[in-house]
Design a protein around this motif. Structure first.
Motif, PDB file in Angstrom:
ATOM      1  N   LEU A   1       0.829  -1.206   0.000  1.00 24.58           N
ATOM      2  CA  LEU A   1       0.000   0.000   0.000  1.00 24.58           C
ATOM      3  C   LEU A   1       0.865   1.259   0.000  1.00 24.58           C
ATOM      4  N   ALA A   2       1.900   1.266   0.862  1.00 24.20           N
ATOM      5  CA  ALA A   2       2.779   2.436   0.911  1.00 24.20           C
ATOM      6  C   ALA A   2       3.547   2.599  -0.390  1.00 24.20           C
ATOM      7  N   ALA A   3       4.033   1.504  -0.959  1.00 24.85           N
ATOM      8  CA  ALA A   3       4.798   1.590  -2.205  1.00 24.85           C
ATOM      9  C   ALA A   3       3.922   2.089  -3.350  1.00 24.85           C
ATOM     10  N   TYR A   4       2.692   1.601  -3.421  1.00 25.13           N
ATOM     11  CA  TYR A   4       1.811   2.062  -4.501  1.00 25.13           C
ATOM     12  C   TYR A   4       1.467   3.536  -4.329  1.00 25.13           C
ATOM     13  N   GLY A   5       1.217   3.952  -3.095  1.00 27.33           N
ATOM     14  CA  GLY A   5       0.941   5.362  -2.862  1.00 27.33           C
ATOM     15  C   GLY A   5       2.114   6.251  -3.225  1.00 27.33           C
ATOM     16  N   LEU A   6       3.320   5.768  -2.986  1.00 29.58           N
ATOM     17  CA  LEU A   6       4.510   6.564  -3.283  1.00 29.58           C
ATOM     18  C   LEU A   6       4.873   6.563  -4.763  1.00 29.58           C
ATOM     19  N   THR A   7       4.234   5.715  -5.563  1.00 31.34           N
ATOM     20  CA  THR A   7       4.440   5.775  -7.009  1.00 31.34           C
ATOM     21  C   THR A   7       3.537   6.808  -7.662  1.00 31.34           C
ATOM     22  N   ARG A   8       2.508   7.243  -6.955  1.00 32.56           N
ATOM     23  CA  ARG A   8       1.602   8.271  -7.485  1.00 32.56           C
ATOM     24  C   ARG A   8       2.200   9.635  -7.151  1.00 32.56           C
ATOM     25  N   ARG A   9       2.803  10.260  -8.119  1.00 33.74           N
ATOM     26  CA  ARG A   9       3.508  11.517  -7.878  1.00 33.74           C
ATOM     27  C   ARG A   9       2.567  12.662  -7.483  1.00 33.74           C
ATOM     28  N   ASP A  10       1.275  12.510  -7.756  1.00 33.63           N
ATOM     29  CA  ASP A  10       0.326  13.556  -7.393  1.00 33.63           C
ATOM     30  C   ASP A  10      -0.339  13.282  -6.047  1.00 33.63           C
ATOM     31  N   SER A  11       0.111  12.224  -5.351  1.00 28.58           N
ATOM     32  CA  SER A  11      -0.483  11.912  -4.059  1.00 28.58           C
ATOM     33  C   SER A  11      -0.032  12.917  -3.004  1.00 28.58           C
ATOM     34  N   PHE A  12      -0.830  13.040  -1.936  1.00 27.52           N
ATOM     35  CA  PHE A  12      -0.559  14.024  -0.887  1.00 27.52           C
ATOM     36  C   PHE A  12       0.715  13.656  -0.130  1.00 27.52           C
ATOM     37  N   GLY A  13       1.635  14.598  -0.018  1.00 23.94           N
ATOM     38  CA  GLY A  13       2.860  14.387   0.753  1.00 23.94           C
ATOM     39  C   GLY A  13       3.785  13.357   0.157  1.00 23.94           C
ATOM     40  N   HIS A  14       3.745  13.196  -1.152  1.00 18.63           N
ATOM     41  CA  HIS A  14       4.544  12.155  -1.808  1.00 18.63           C
ATOM     42  C   HIS A  14       6.035  12.307  -1.507  1.00 18.63           C
ATOM     43  N   ARG A  15       6.585  13.476  -1.772  1.00 14.63           N
ATOM     44  CA  ARG A  15       8.018  13.681  -1.622  1.00 14.63           C
ATOM     45  C   ARG A  15       8.477  13.631  -0.158  1.00 14.63           C
ATOM     46  N   PRO A  16       7.805  14.315   0.787  1.00 16.29           N
ATOM     47  CA  PRO A  16       8.253  14.232   2.189  1.00 16.29           C
ATOM     48  C   PRO A  16       8.167  12.827   2.769  1.00 16.29           C
ATOM     49  N   ILE A  17       7.105  12.101   2.426  1.00 13.00           N
ATOM     50  CA  ILE A  17       6.961  10.745   2.974  1.00 13.00           C
ATOM     51  C   ILE A  17       8.035   9.819   2.407  1.00 13.00           C
ATOM     52  N   LEU A  18       8.313   9.946   1.111  1.00 13.03           N
ATOM     53  CA  LEU A  18       9.368   9.136   0.514  1.00 13.03           C
ATOM     54  C   LEU A  18      10.719   9.470   1.130  1.00 13.03           C
ATOM     55  N   THR A  19      10.975  10.757   1.341  1.00 12.03           N
ATOM     56  CA  THR A  19      12.227  11.163   1.990  1.00 12.03           C
ATOM     57  C   THR A  19      12.325  10.608   3.396  1.00 12.03           C
ATOM     58  N   PHE A  20      11.214  10.591   4.112  1.00 16.28           N
ATOM     59  CA  PHE A  20      11.184  10.043   5.477  1.00 16.28           C
ATOM     60  C   PHE A  20      11.574   8.572   5.476  1.00 16.28           C
ATOM     61  N   PHE A  21      11.034   7.802   4.533  1.00 18.98           N
ATOM     62  CA  PHE A  21      11.382   6.383   4.459  1.00 18.98           C
ATOM     63  C   PHE A  21      12.855   6.196   4.106  1.00 18.98           C
ATOM     64  N   LEU A  22      13.342   6.988   3.167  1.00 16.60           N
ATOM     65  CA  LEU A  22      14.734   6.839   2.738  1.00 16.60           C
ATOM     66  C   LEU A  22      15.711   7.236   3.839  1.00 16.60           C
ATOM     67  N   LEU A  23      15.325   8.179   4.700  1.00 19.22           N
ATOM     68  CA  LEU A  23      16.215   8.593   5.790  1.00 19.22           C
ATOM     69  C   LEU A  23      16.459   7.470   6.795  1.00 19.22           C
ATOM     70  N   THR A  24      15.535   6.507   6.841  1.00 17.32           N
ATOM     71  CA  THR A  24      15.733   5.392   7.773  1.00 17.32           C
ATOM     72  C   THR A  24      16.904   4.508   7.379  1.00 17.32           C
ATOM     73  N   PHE A  25      17.364   4.615   6.117  1.00 20.31           N
ATOM     74  CA  PHE A  25      18.578   3.903   5.726  1.00 20.31           C
ATOM     75  C   PHE A  25      19.798   4.464   6.450  1.00 20.31           C
ATOM     76  N   LEU A  26      19.769   5.758   6.723  1.00 24.43           N
ATOM     77  CA  LEU A  26      20.925   6.427   7.313  1.00 24.43           C
ATOM     78  C   LEU A  26      20.825   6.538   8.832  1.00 24.43           C
ATOM     79  N   PHE A  27      19.611   6.739   9.335  1.00 26.33           N
ATOM     80  CA  PHE A  27      19.425   6.961  10.767  1.00 26.33           C
ATOM     81  C   PHE A  27      18.474   5.902  11.313  1.00 26.33           C
TER      82      PHE A  27
END
Length: 297
Positions: A102-128
């Motif tokens: 569900l999260a992955a499909y939502g993050l593929t929709r570039r017009d979804s609400f908060g797409h970029r911040p939420i994706l950045t939040f997930f990616l930051l967990t790789f580092l922190f």
């Protein structure tokens, strides 16, 4: 120059000596990998006389007995641990797959609400990554101490698996999804009837990743579960096999109980067997799912 001569070296057919060397190397690697497992299985099936005669470990016992398995599966701590591990693995894998897809499909929709911040939040967990103390305090505040859900909810979504699934979803042709929208299909129907069926390979791989993680996890159980009746199998293996603590009840006739070494190896076999049985059925999807999800998008 012919087309055959123009091919690079790695694209040509290997010579007979090369194939023989490869076969020998593969056989040696297979023996090295399978030999310890053979010793563990044989020791779990050996009698006390065979173990005494061979110094505690067996390659092939003279006589096979299943007393160790009957003893540990007769309703004691190992049986409860197996049930806990099965529950955590099945429920955790199902919940993780649902949340991840569900999260992955939502993050593929570039017009979804908060797409970029939420994706950045997930990616930051790789580092922190959260430390042990903050994680423990969070689980405690949620009231999950001594609760098997403490083994599922904190690790429900893996950022690595999310990236793989999202990459696969982004590889699905957008024209196919637009055609479904023109026919009147909503996002939920597109997700359930088009995206998920086309993603079986990557979902099988990610499901295997989650299942192996849940089945083999013991550290969270060691932190959050004080009640030994709720321990998963891997924590039982660590406590009773690696540390040498007794598994079976010491009461009763000592001669009627199976050897301690056989019991410990039987527990180890139970911990290894389920994943070893599932992996061959998913192996054909493994390479396809990982490579497609990692390259596309």
């Amino acid at each position: 120059m012919s087309t055959t001569d123009a091919r690079p070296v790695w694209a040509g057919k290997p010579s007979v000596p090369t194939r023989v060397i490869k076969a020998i190397v593969l056989i040696v690697v297979a023996v090295v990998v399978l030999f310890p497992f053979l010793v563990v299985v044989s020791t779990s099936l050996a009698s006390q006389a065979d173990l005494t005669a061979n110094g505690g470990f067996m390659i092939l016992p003279d006589s096979f007995t299943f007393e160790a398995y009957r003893a540990i599966l007769s309703g004691g701590v190992v049986t409860k641990a197996v049930l806990v591990s099965v529950f955590v693995t099945v429920v955790g894998t199902t919940l993780s797959l649902i949340c991840t897809t569900l999260a992955a499909y939502g993050l593929t929709r570039r017009d979804s609400f908060g797409h970029r911040p939420i994706l950045t939040f997930f990616l930051l967990t790789f580092l922190f990554t959260p430390g042990i103390i903050p994680s423990y305090l969070m689980v405690k505040q949620l009231g999950l101490i001594d609760n098997v859900w403490a083994l599922i909810l904190p690790s429900a979504i893996s950022a690595f698996n999310l990236v793989i699934v999202r990459g696969f979803f982004m590889g699905i042709p957008e024209e196919l999804l637009d055609a479904a929208r023109i026919d009147g299909a909503g996002e939920w129907r597109i997700f359930a009837t088009i995206v998920v069926p086309l993603s079986r390979a990557v979902l099988a791989v990610v499901g295997l990743f989650y299942a192996v993680g849940y089945w083999n996890a013991f550290f969270n159980a060691m932190l959050y579960l004080n009640d030994t009746t709720r321990w998963p199998l891997q924590l039982v293996v660590r406590t009773y096999v690696l540390q040498g603590n007794p598994i079976l009840d010491a009461s009763g006739d000592a001669g009627s109980q199976p050897p301690t070494q056989a019991v410990q190896m039987a527990v180890a076999v139970l911990a290894l067997l389920p994943i070893a049985m599932i992996f061959p059925f998913l192996q054909r999807n493994f390479t396809k799912g990982v490579l497609t999800g990692a390259i596309k998008g």
